[in-house]
Each structure stands twice: as structure tokens, then as C-alpha cells.
Design an enzyme around this catalytic site. Structure first.
Site, PDB file in Angstrom:
ATOM      1  N   GLY A  48       0.831  -1.192   0.000  1.00 20.85           N
ATOM      2  CA  GLY A  48       0.000   0.000   0.000  1.00 20.85           C
ATOM      3  C   GLY A  48       0.866   1.242   0.000  1.00 20.85           C
ATOM      4  N   ALA A  49       0.255   2.371   0.336  1.00 17.33           N
ATOM      5  CA  ALA A  49       0.949   3.655   0.262  1.00 17.33           C
ATOM      6  C   ALA A  49       2.109   3.748   1.243  1.00 17.33           C
ATOM      7  CB  ALA A  49      -0.043   4.785   0.507  1.00 17.33           C
ATOM      8  N   TYR A  50       1.937   3.179   2.429  1.00 18.61           N
ATOM      9  CA  TYR A  50       3.004   3.303   3.419  1.00 18.61           C
ATOM     10  C   TYR A  50       3.226   2.000   4.176  1.00 18.61           C
ATOM     11  CZ  TYR A  50      -0.973   4.258   6.557  1.00 18.61           C
ATOM     12  OH  TYR A  50      -2.148   4.197   7.261  1.00 18.61           O
ATOM     13  N   GLY A  51       3.033   0.894   3.498  1.00 16.50           N
ATOM     14  CA  GLY A  51       3.274  -0.384   4.149  1.00 16.50           C
ATOM     15  C   GLY A  51       3.126  -1.541   3.192  1.00 16.50           C
ATOM     16  N   ASP A 163     -13.951   6.057   2.692  1.00 19.48           N
ATOM     17  CA  ASP A 163     -13.090   5.626   1.585  1.00 19.48           C
ATOM     18  C   ASP A 163     -13.475   4.234   1.098  1.00 19.48           C
ATOM     19  OD1 ASP A 163     -11.070   5.980  -0.285  1.00 19.48           O
ATOM     20  OD2 ASP A 163      -9.500   5.195   1.020  1.00 19.48           O
TER      21      ASP A 163
END
Length: 372
Positions: A48-51, A163
Site C-alpha cells: 500500500g501507500a506506506y506499508g 473511503d
């Protein structure tokens, strides 16, 4: 979760092990999962974006799990999203909301560089399923029902997801659906009893409700129902309904189908700029959903109409939608639980203080990770 009919399955569901994933390859340093000895890494399943996420075996129980490794300390926003997700997922215990099985504590505060969250292992997500195989009407009904069942619990707790999109809806081969990724969630009511104000960015554009795009000021539970309508439309047609390339094209796509807002609906738009933009557009008649989805059942069309209603005040609620004929085969009022209220200060969690210093946020995360 009880159902009144046999549930559909996903063809070859076990062949796709990517759950919370994109097609990008993670950076090499992300692959270093520092797991305690009771866990054995099986394989990487997503980024994902940060993991990143890996499948792992919990050796004492023999249970296969997903381990989500998050590196939030590059930006305060990532820290806040991590805190919010942990608090919310710990609060909910629901069959259609992804649960936290464990959070792996670091040896010390100084050694806290990544956050490891252990969750249920799901085999794929709705984004991948829509693009890999045609969905029967039974699939569409069952997935819609489970989304609504999760929303009833979230909304009863005073939480808006904000979201919802196919990639945030995790699935297994039995078609069990779980809502994931609560990093953008908010309370429906701010402290003091006033409606919460929208932050500028919420939801992936294609699934954003018109009240977000047009600055209706307050956000409400209705934005999640709009997203659900977009998802149902995508399941029925195998393509996004409103794939806008930017703000203006998104608004245009919505109005080209829903038609020009009535005066009553237009009056709900608080932003002078948005009102001016809508006035500048030519009159557009409403397009029939039956014409857009000729293969869909009358019940599916009717629910779509009620979910994709321009005015959020007139949009169907999750609880009402659960009683709709389209999901009647699965509806069981005695097995659609609510959740206890979530204190707004825990949901909104510094949402107006994103300039907090990372060391302060790191201390909060360390305390949360070590909470037992």
C-alpha cells in the site's frame, strides 16, 4: 452470519493470494519482516501507500494470517491514520469488518520503526474479482448485503468510513466480505454535537459523493451509501460508473447520469464557487439506470436509484437498504448487529492537528501498540 439462501463462491478463489495489494513491487527494505519466532513468513501479498502485507503462519495455532507492516514515521498524516485504524478496528468486532488479531510490540520505544498488525488472511479483494470474472446477480446481492451489514454497525457507532471502494473490500473463496482500511474514517458528530466538517480530501475520486465534490459543508453517513451505489454499479457492469479524471470531469460524469440538480437539491450546495460552476453547465436530463444496466434486475435498479441519490438527505440509509428487496434473500434483522458508540475524540483523533510533531505521534503509537 446467517443467510436465507446458499451463498455464491468465487471461482478459483484460492489461486489469488493478493489481498490488500497493488501491482507495484515494494522497495527492498520493505521486505524485511522482523517477526517473532512464533510467526513464519510465507509470502508477500501486497503493498500500500506506506506499508506492505505478507501472509504468515502462526505456528502455535497453525493459523494463516496477514501481517501488515506499516512505516508511518515519515509523515504525521501516516501516523494519524495508523492510530485511527488501530483504535477503530479494536473497537469493532464484526463479521464484515476486518479484525486485528494482534499487534506485535517492539522491544523498546527507541526500536519502534515499523508497526506490525496481525489480521485475518483474506484471499483477494473486490477490485481484483470484478476484473477477473463476471459476477452473477447472486454475487452482487451478497456482496452488497455484506457491505450494508458492515455500514449498519459502523454508522450505529457514529463512524463514517469515507473511503469505500472495491480494493478496500476484502474477500475469501467463500465470498465472505470484510471492510478494511479505516485510515480516513471520521466521527459523524464532532464534540459539542455539531455535524463534523469535511476535510478537503476524502475518498478515491470515483467513489466520492457529490456533497464532497460540491462542498455541502457537513459530511454524514450518506457518503458511504453513495460509495456503495458506485460499487454496486461497478459489480453490475464490470466497470466504474464515474471514472473522473479530475474534479470537473467527475462532476460532469455524475450530472450526465443523474441530471441537473433540482432547485431543492441545488440549495444544499453551500460553496458559492460550486454553485456558480453548476449554473454554468447546460441543462442535462436524467439517464435511466435501466438503460445503463439493461441486464440488471428491477430490484437492483431500484436500489441503485436510492443509493445514487444526489441529495444526501434523500439517500437511503444502511438500515433501510438492508430491508430492500434486492438483498431480501440474506436479510435477517436479528443477525445484523449494531455497535456501541465510538467517542468522537477517538475517531477524529487530532484531525485538525496534522502539524503535530512525529516524536509526539510516535509516543502515542508506541502506547497504543503496547496496550493489552
Amino acid at each position: 452470519m446467517a443467510s436465507a439462501t446458499s451463498t455464491p463462491t468465487i471461482a478459483d478463489g484460492n489461486s489469488n493470494k493478493e489481498s490488500v495489494a497493488t501491482s507495484r513491487s515494494p522497495h527492498t527494505h520493505d521486505l524485511n519482516f522482523e517477526l517473532p519466532e512464533e510467526y513464519e513468513m510465507i509470502n508477500l501479498i501486497g503493498q500500500g501507500a506506506y506499508g506492505v502485507v505478507c501472509a504468515a503462519l502462526h505456528k502455535p495455532s497453525g493459523l494463516k494470517v496477514a501481517v501488515k507492516k506499516i512505516h508511518p514515521f515519515n509523515h504525521p498524516v501516516f501516523c494519524l491514520r495508523t492510530l485511527r485504524e488501530i483504535k477503530l478496528l479494536r473497537h469493532f468486532r464484526h463479521e464484515n469488518i476486518i479484525s486485528i488479531l494482534d499487534i506485535l510490540p517492539p522491544p523498546s520505544y527507541q526500536e519502534l520503526e515499523d508497526v506490525y498488525i496481525v489480521q485475518e488472511l483474506m484471499e483477494t479483494d473486490l477490485y481484483r474479482v470484478i476484473r477477473s470474472q463476471p459476477l452473477s446477480d447472486d454475487h452482487c446481492q451478497y456482496f452488497t448485503y455484506q457491505i450494508l451489514r458492515a455500514l449498519k454497525a459502523m454508522h450505529s457507532a457514529g463512524v463514517v468510513h469515507r473511503d469505500l471502494k472495491p480494493s478496500n473490500l476484502l474477500l475469501n473463496a467463500n465470498c465472505d466480505l470484510k471492510v478494511a482500511d479505516f485510515g480516513l474514517a471520521r466521527s459523524t458528530t464532532a464534540q459539542g454535537g455539531n455535524p463534523g466538517f469535511m476535510t478537503e480530501y476524502v475518498a478515491t475520486r470515483w467513489y466520492r459523493a457529490p456533497e464532497i465534490m460540491l462542498s455541502f459543508r457537513e459530511y454524514s453517513k450518506a457518503i458511504d451509501l453513495w460509495s456503495t451505489g458506485c460499487i454496486l454499479a461497478e459489480m453490475l457492469s464490470a466497470r466504474p460508473l464515474f471514472p473522473g479524471k479530475d474534479y470537473h470531469s467527475q462532476i460532469t460524469l455524475i450530472l450526465n447520469i443523474l441530471g441537473t440538480p433540482t432547485m431543492d437539491d441545488f440549495s444544499r450546495i453551500k460553496s458559492a464557487r460550486a454553485r456558480k460552476y453548476i449554473k454554468s453547465l447546460p441543462f442535462t436530463p436524467k439517464v435511466s439506470f435501466k438503460a445503463l444496466f439493461p441486464q440488471a434486475s428491477p430490484d437492483a435498479i431500484d436500489l441503485l436509484e436510492k443509493l445514487l441519490t444526489f441529495n444526501p438527505d434523500k439517500r437511503i440509509t444502511a438500515e433501510e437498504a438492508l430491508k430492500h428487496p434486492y438483498v431480501a434473500a440474506y436479510h435477517d434483522a436479528s443477525d445484523e448487529p449494531t455497535a456501541s458508540p465510538m467517542p468522537p475524540n477517538l475517531v477524529d483523533l487530532y484531525c485538525n492537528k496534522e502539524d503535530l510533531e512525529i516524536p509526539v505521534l510516535k509516543a502515542l503509537i508506541f502506547r497504543e501498540v503496547n496496550f493489552r
